[in-house]
Design an enzyme around this catalytic site. Structure first.
Site, mmCIF file in Angstrom:
data_model
loop_
_atom_site.group_PDB
_atom_site.id
_atom_site.type_symbol
_atom_site.label_atom_id
_atom_site.label_comp_id
_atom_site.label_asym_id
_atom_site.label_seq_id
_atom_site.Cartn_x
_atom_site.Cartn_y
_atom_site.Cartn_z
ATOM 1 N N ALA A 91 0.752 -1.015 -0.166
ATOM 2 C CA ALA A 91 0.063 -0.061 -0.049
ATOM 3 C C ALA A 91 0.836 1.363 -0.013
ATOM 4 O O ALA A 91 0.696 2.207 -0.779
ATOM 5 C CB ALA A 91 -0.724 -0.001 1.401
ATOM 6 N N GLU A 92 1.850 1.085 0.796
ATOM 7 C CA GLU A 92 2.756 2.493 0.904
ATOM 8 C C GLU A 92 3.422 2.562 -0.429
ATOM 9 O O GLU A 92 3.601 3.757 -0.905
ATOM 10 C CB GLU A 92 3.844 2.362 2.222
ATOM 11 C CG GLU A 92 4.903 3.437 2.179
ATOM 12 C CD GLU A 92 4.487 4.623 2.765
ATOM 13 O OE1 GLU A 92 5.166 5.639 2.568
ATOM 14 O OE2 GLU A 92 3.446 4.694 3.483
ATOM 15 N N ALA A 93 4.103 1.376 -0.924
ATOM 16 C CA ALA A 93 4.767 1.627 -2.320
ATOM 17 C C ALA A 93 4.105 2.089 -3.158
ATOM 18 O O ALA A 93 4.379 2.936 -4.231
ATOM 19 C CB ALA A 93 5.412 0.339 -2.478
ATOM 20 N N SER A 96 2.873 5.737 -2.998
ATOM 21 C CA SER A 96 4.217 6.781 -3.172
ATOM 22 C C SER A 96 4.542 6.739 -4.776
ATOM 23 O O SER A 96 4.916 7.882 -5.143
ATOM 24 C CB SER A 96 5.250 6.249 -2.263
ATOM 25 O OG SER A 96 5.026 6.201 -0.964
#
Length: 191
Positions: A91-93, A96
């Site tokens: 999710a973060e990757a 981003s």
């Protein structure tokens, strides 16, 4: 508002390397499978930790980032289920990456992540991830990310595994020692 994003996305078939036209995923696309992209970005050039886990980026743009992962022992907790930290990493990757493209390839930094884990995936399962911006025009971007277990016989989304909201600070200058990272994103981003 109508049906929730969770319900809307569970019933749509999709090829694990497919991508919707901008706005289709949010608008509730038809149940017709979408053709695969013409090429696949090299995940190793875009995000080394995701690459090490076997995650493959399928689509990278300012409005959509998608990819898939075959669950293996290397991304599972001891009970052979997908590690929830791996879901958060995905999710973060993805958010981003999308924020980086949406900001005109400026530096970004995650400042908050909220993730709900709904179901689990086990070794051998195919997981599809999809990220879209809720707000990408400001220095503070907000992205939604969904992870699904795929039914491989029909290539439909079988079960929502996790849903996430990621807040990202963007439009910062890219440091000189990271300029080569921008080149990889420019190479693969659909603008």
């Amino acid at each position: 508002m109508g049906e929730s994003a969770t319900n809307r996305y569970l019933s749509q078939p999709i090829h694990p390397t497919a991508f919707p036209a901008p706005g289709m995923a949010r608008a509730g696309a038809s149940n017709i499978p979408i053709p695969p992209p013409r090429f696949k970005p090299e995940t190793s050039e875009l995000d080394a930790p995701l690459h090490l886990l076997g995650f493959q980026i399928d689509v990278l743009s300012a409005t959509t980032v998608t990819g898939h992962l075959r669950v293996t022992d290397s991304c599972c907790q001891p009970f052979k289920m997908l590690h929830r930290g791996v879901s958060a990493l995905i999710a973060e990757a993805l958010s981003s990456m999308g924020a980086h493209v949406a900001s005109g390839f400026k530096r970004v930094a995650g400042i908050e992540i909220s993730i709900n884990h709904h179901r689990s995936a086990t070794v051998g399962d195919l997981v599809y991830a999809h990220a879209e911006p809720l707000e990408a025009a400001n220095p503070i971007q907000v992205w939604e990310v969904w992870l699904w277990k795929m039914n491989e016989s029909t290539m439909t989304r079988e079960a929502l595994l996790a849903s996430s909201k990621v807040t990202i600070l963007s439009y910062m200058a890219v440091p000189e020692n990271a300029k080569d990272a921008v080149l990889a994103f420019r190479k693969y981003a659909k603008l």
